[in-house]
Scaffold this active site. Sequence first.
Site, PDB file in Angstrom:
ATOM      1  NE  ARG A   1      -3.856   2.552  -5.113  1.00  0.00           N
ATOM      2  CZ  ARG A   1      -3.633   2.786  -6.218  1.00  0.00           C
ATOM      3  NH1 ARG A   1      -2.710   3.349  -6.957  1.00  0.00           N
ATOM      4  NH2 ARG A   1      -5.255   3.355  -6.930  1.00  0.00           N
TER       5      ARG A   1
ATOM      6  CG  HIS B   1       0.924   2.234   4.678  1.00  0.00           C
ATOM      7  ND1 HIS B   1      -0.076   2.369   5.061  1.00  0.00           N
ATOM      8  CD2 HIS B   1       1.976   2.188   5.712  1.00  0.00           C
ATOM      9  CE1 HIS B   1      -0.168   2.461   6.385  1.00  0.00           C
ATOM     10  NE2 HIS B   1       1.127   2.172   6.678  1.00  0.00           N
ATOM     11  CB  CYS B   2      -2.014   4.710   0.422  1.00  0.00           C
ATOM     12  SG  CYS B   2      -2.656   4.122  -0.536  1.00  0.00           S
ATOM     13  CB  ALA B   3      -6.050   3.062   2.686  1.00  0.00           C
TER      14      ALA B   3
END
Length: 457
Positions: free
Chosen positions: A29, A25-27
């Site tokens: 998504r 995951h990112c910030a």
Amino acid sequence: MDYRETARGILDAVGGPSNISNMTHCATRLRLNLKNENIDDAKVKAVDGVINVSKGGGQYQVLIGLEVPKVFDEFEKLVNGSTDNEVSTQIKPHGFKGYVNALFAAIAGIFSPLLPALAGSGILYGLLLFCSQIGWISQKSGTFVILTAASKAVFYFLPILLAFSAARRFKVSPYIAALIAGALLYPDFIQLMGTHGNGAMTSFLGIPVVLMNYNSTVVPILISIWAYSYLYKWLDKHVSKDLELVVVPLVCLLVMVPLTVIVIGPLGVYGGQFVADVVNWLIKNVPLLAGVVVGGGWSFLVSFGIHWAVNPIMINNIATQGFDFICPLTFACNFGVIGAAIGVWLKTRNKELKSFSLTGVITICLSAIIEPTLFGLLVKNRKIWAAQMIAGAVGGAYLGLTKVFTNAFVFGSVTTFPAFVAKNSNNFLNAMIGLGISVIVGIILGFIVTKKDERLA
């Protein structure tokens, strides 16, 4: 939001654990690599907590927002708890495209957990400068020194924070990683440079060592922890479990600290600085072009999730120089989105689209998250997206020409305006003018290209 139920709903909608080869995951998504990509997007979007979905960088991306880390934790438990073979949270590279995807995923995974600390520290420093300028806090007072320490500690100790985050990403001991980084900041080691600074020489077992100041650096520790992850996993596999507690950390420290200061560190400092210098040279010498390209094209990068490749450069600039010229140009993009959404809200008669556009404006103003509006409106209507890009480019051109900078790595919203506060009062003024231009141009063009009967696609 029930994080476990959201995770369960997404997992069911994408085909269950057996259809997932990698996850991270990112910030904002959840990023999935799926074996069978023939997924019903509508079913995923219907899950409570899911804002939108997209495909980019070889991944199926589920937009959730700032609560994605909590959803990911539950998602990971469900996936690995229901299969005999644990699914990796790292992208396994295959071919050039695979390595590029793995790089972007790694960058996102390492930096995402640090964003709140970076943003909060930067905003605190901006507010502190503002209070100092209007005479509320004296720069000679203990209050000023204490708050300065609170706001700048994240950058001084950035190698340790990055080491810990990178180790978690690479699935190795984060505590040994933090020790490797801590050795680079140890006072006696720093004192070896004397008054010479970077480039001073010492030796290790007769091997020449080029000394560097590693506080606030980004690249050296990332390369070091990447290398350490291979050593750690090899040792973990070959060392007897009875000796593992002592031998693994002992060997890791004995190998990685000298290797970092002798080889990795100097190469990382000079290499990272070279990349940053090239980008900064373009910003300083062709600011109009830089403003147009970044301000206009940032939403395109965000749509594919590859904007993370640029973020470390901005973070490095803030950490080493105390300011950055690229970050304001990303603000121009966000405020171009705000303007375009307002233009749509003013023109359309469709209540659903009006509500969606207004919600997007409020979301961006408060949290800087553009993805709901980007994927829900702009990507589906290329004319409105083009209007937003032009608005971002025009505002970015002004910000570039006036050399506006931020003193913190933040995402573009109204709440992060303190990042523009500087001793040069014109910086804040020009920032507001440039962002105002993005909004106004976005409103005008968004209004023009929107039809009165425009609907959500």
